[in-house]
Design a protein around this motif. Sequence first.
Motif, mmCIF file in Angstrom:
data_model
loop_
_atom_site.group_PDB
_atom_site.id
_atom_site.type_symbol
_atom_site.label_atom_id
_atom_site.label_comp_id
_atom_site.label_asym_id
_atom_site.label_seq_id
_atom_site.Cartn_x
_atom_site.Cartn_y
_atom_site.Cartn_z
ATOM 1 N N UNK A 5 0.766 -1.211 0.000
ATOM 2 C CA UNK A 5 -0.002 0.114 -0.048
ATOM 3 C C UNK A 5 1.019 1.141 -0.065
ATOM 4 N N UNK A 6 0.604 2.034 -0.614
ATOM 5 C CA UNK A 6 1.284 3.361 -0.793
ATOM 6 C C UNK A 6 1.048 4.547 0.303
ATOM 7 N N UNK A 7 2.307 4.731 0.741
ATOM 8 C CA UNK A 7 2.025 5.834 1.892
ATOM 9 C C UNK A 7 1.213 6.947 1.004
ATOM 10 N N UNK A 8 0.355 7.803 1.937
ATOM 11 C CA UNK A 8 -0.474 8.971 1.268
ATOM 12 C C UNK A 8 0.517 10.106 1.135
ATOM 13 N N UNK A 9 0.159 10.689 -0.110
ATOM 14 C CA UNK A 9 0.932 11.789 -0.468
ATOM 15 C C UNK A 9 0.857 13.006 0.654
ATOM 16 N N UNK A 10 -0.407 13.216 1.367
ATOM 17 C CA UNK A 10 -0.463 14.111 2.497
ATOM 18 C C UNK A 10 0.516 13.660 3.404
ATOM 19 N N UNK A 11 0.516 12.437 3.683
ATOM 20 C CA UNK A 11 1.549 12.218 4.965
ATOM 21 C C UNK A 11 2.978 12.602 4.556
ATOM 22 N N UNK A 12 3.401 12.587 3.232
ATOM 23 C CA UNK A 12 4.671 12.856 2.854
ATOM 24 C C UNK A 12 4.900 14.533 2.795
ATOM 25 N N UNK A 13 3.538 15.025 2.485
ATOM 26 C CA UNK A 13 3.930 16.394 2.392
ATOM 27 C C UNK A 13 3.689 17.056 4.062
#
Length: 280
Positions: A5-13
């Motif tokens: 499952x891909x980490x969320x873009x929002x988490x990365x941001x």
Amino acid sequence: MWILPKPLLDEALADIANVIAADTEAKVLGPTDSITLNKLYRTYDHNSGTITEVEDKTFSLTKRTALYNLYDKTQLGQSLSYIRAELMSVVDICPMCGIMPSSQLDHLMPRKDYKSLSVCRLNLVPTCGVCNNKKRKGDPSGFVHAYYDHKLENIPFFEIEIHSNPINHRMSWKFSINRAIIADNALADKVEHQISVIKLFRRLYKETNTLLADILSSNITSQHQLDTILAYEYGKYERYGMNDWRRVFLKSLIDSPCFSIAEAKEYALKIRPINGGVNA
Ligand SMILES: [Zn+2]
């Protein structure tokens, strides 16, 4: 080989503010850099896990080097260690080989070449040490992205063909990739490149032998008993997807007319089959 499952873009941001704040040594990153980093992470996500060298060099070498060094702060006890902990917490087995536990973070786009992405969680994939080390010898752009190549999840591309000698019932098997079923040539190239670089087939002979030896160590005497235990074992690995080597191997044994109680008994007697050097 399986997909994560891909980490969320929002988490990365959301990491970006912490990344900037973690730059307490070089002290070259500031609030304006968070805008650049934000744009870079979005581009990476939009392009399914890649950026160009030019995009990486949006930052000066000094700032890229600072980001490169900040990766050390993902280690235990450091201010960015939560990134490592969060990524590792959802993965137990290495997605590249499916053999060893995940114990390290691999920079899918190499850290030395794409310094800007050094602490971008979308580019950090938990793998085992063996795969991580072997990957360094391959073409950096030629690997499956466990977060973005989700197309592979529903394609049964990994195949194992079972053979049995009709006279002495001795078994052998051969691993292969069905390129035609992947359809996307670039993706098929990545699968083949990855498997070749991490020497997956060679490693899997040992693992498949160990798995089968373990299963057959419980004195199976009837075809019914054999069918039952294979079905049970097959079910155990469902969550790893259709291309997990254990699933494929067990399914091949279940479906193959070449594997019956006669082969199982012969195998249990000899402990290890001869694979004739195939794929070795
Ligand atoms: Zn591995």
